[in-house]
Scaffold this motif. Structure first.
Motif, PDB file in Angstrom:
ATOM      1  N   HIS A  89       0.862  -1.189   0.000  1.00  0.00           N
ATOM      2  CA  HIS A  89       0.000   0.000   0.000  1.00  0.00           C
ATOM      3  C   HIS A  89       0.891   1.229   0.000  1.00  0.00           C
ATOM      4  CE1 HIS A  89      -3.371   2.661   0.973  1.00  0.00           C
ATOM      5  NE2 HIS A  89      -2.588   3.211   1.875  1.00  0.00           N
ATOM      6  N   ASN A 107      -3.053   0.952  -3.953  1.00  0.00           N
ATOM      7  CA  ASN A 107      -3.921   1.421  -2.873  1.00  0.00           C
ATOM      8  C   ASN A 107      -4.769   0.266  -2.360  1.00  0.00           C
ATOM      9  OD1 ASN A 107      -5.589   2.931  -1.156  1.00  0.00           O
ATOM     10  ND2 ASN A 107      -7.023   3.405  -2.807  1.00  0.00           N
ATOM     11  N   LEU A 108      -4.594  -0.092  -1.099  1.00  0.00           N
ATOM     12  CA  LEU A 108      -5.485  -1.057  -0.446  1.00  0.00           C
ATOM     13  C   LEU A 108      -6.749  -0.290  -0.089  1.00  0.00           C
ATOM     14  CD1 LEU A 108      -6.148  -3.775   0.815  1.00  0.00           C
ATOM     15  CD2 LEU A 108      -4.798  -3.108   2.816  1.00  0.00           C
ATOM     16  N   THR A 123      -8.392  -3.408  -4.357  1.00  0.00           N
ATOM     17  CA  THR A 123      -7.171  -2.614  -4.438  1.00  0.00           C
ATOM     18  C   THR A 123      -7.137  -1.904  -5.785  1.00  0.00           C
ATOM     19  OG1 THR A 123      -5.767  -4.295  -5.488  1.00  0.00           O
ATOM     20  CG2 THR A 123      -5.989  -4.387  -3.082  1.00  0.00           C
TER      21      THR A 123
END
Length: 247
Positions: A89, A107-108, A123
């Protein structure tokens, strides 16, 4: 140590937004409760100190609730927590073409407990280099495949590699100086833009992106600086009036 069991975990919302909050429901044996509360308090202090600059409004809170009617089975709980802990992340690589610009990131975005015992994790990967984006997506997929999850990929959208020698960029710079009597700050940003989609269909397009000032994008706090709209409109008109005619 505390033998915590997970009942529910929900965090984040949209895949193109960084999660702003998350909530978990857990259970623990009564004789472990005081120790767990102390651990949470001590860990929270460490997080507040670690993230004081980037997340000054960070808040960790807990409260007692009714005993849950069920908890996630141990193997699933362990696989989920391990996968989330291992999932990349943030920034993965910086641009070699433009110093200071993020090239690739992941991006989580969200974790959601759905009906019928299903857990959905979303994600999002971004990159100005297409091959790097797919490589990053593969890395994230491997993390969850190792945890026994089923993985699927969306269509996504292509990146848009900065072109510092763009002709339309020069037109825009000239127009800005003429209107506002100062040189603009020309920047490349790490974000998803429609320009990448246009370029994938028409690879010979020359593009520039600009607009009014926006704060808190993709969040409930998203807002626009209204006085900037007039400035944006004047610049748009000036640029359009000076776009070279194709011969």
């Amino acid at each position: 140590i505390y033998k915590v069991r997970l009942r529910k975990f929900n965090g984040g919302n949209l895949r193109n937004a960084i999660a702003r909050e998350a909530f978990a429901e857990i259970s623990v044996k009564e004789n472990k409760l005081a120790d767990l509360q102390k651990y949470i308090d001590d860990t929270s202090k460490l997080l507040y100190a670690e993230l004081a600059i980037n997340e000054p409004k960070l808040k960790v809170a807990y409260t007692s609730i009714d005993l849950p009617d069920f908890v996630v089975d141990k193997p699933t709980q362990q696989n989920l927590l391990n996968a989330l802990n291992a999932c990349w992340h943030g920034v993965f690589a910086m641009s070699a073409d433009m110093p200071g610009l993020v090239e690739t990131s992941s991006n989580l975005a969200s974790v959601k407990f759905l009906r019928k015992g299903k857990i959905k994790v979303e994600t999002s990967q971004r990159s100005s280099v297409e091959s790097a984006k797919f490589a990053m997506a593969s890395t994230i997929a491997s993390t969850f495949l190792l945890a026994g999850a089923k993985v699927s990929h969306g269509d996504g959208y292509p990146g848009w590699k900065p072109n510092p020698n763009s002709e339309i960029l020069k037109v825009t710079e000239t127009a800005y100086i003429k209107l506002f009597k100062e040189k603009p700050a020309v920047l490349a940003i790490h974000a998803g833009l429609e320009c990448g989609l246009f370029l994938s269909k028409y690879p010979n397009l020359d593009m520039v992106s600009f607009g009014p000032t926006i704060r808190g994008a993709h969040s409930p706090d998203e807002r626009m600086h209204i006085p900037a709209v007039k400035k944006f409109w004047e610049l748009l008109v000036e640029v359009l009036e000076n776009v070279p005619v194709k011969k």
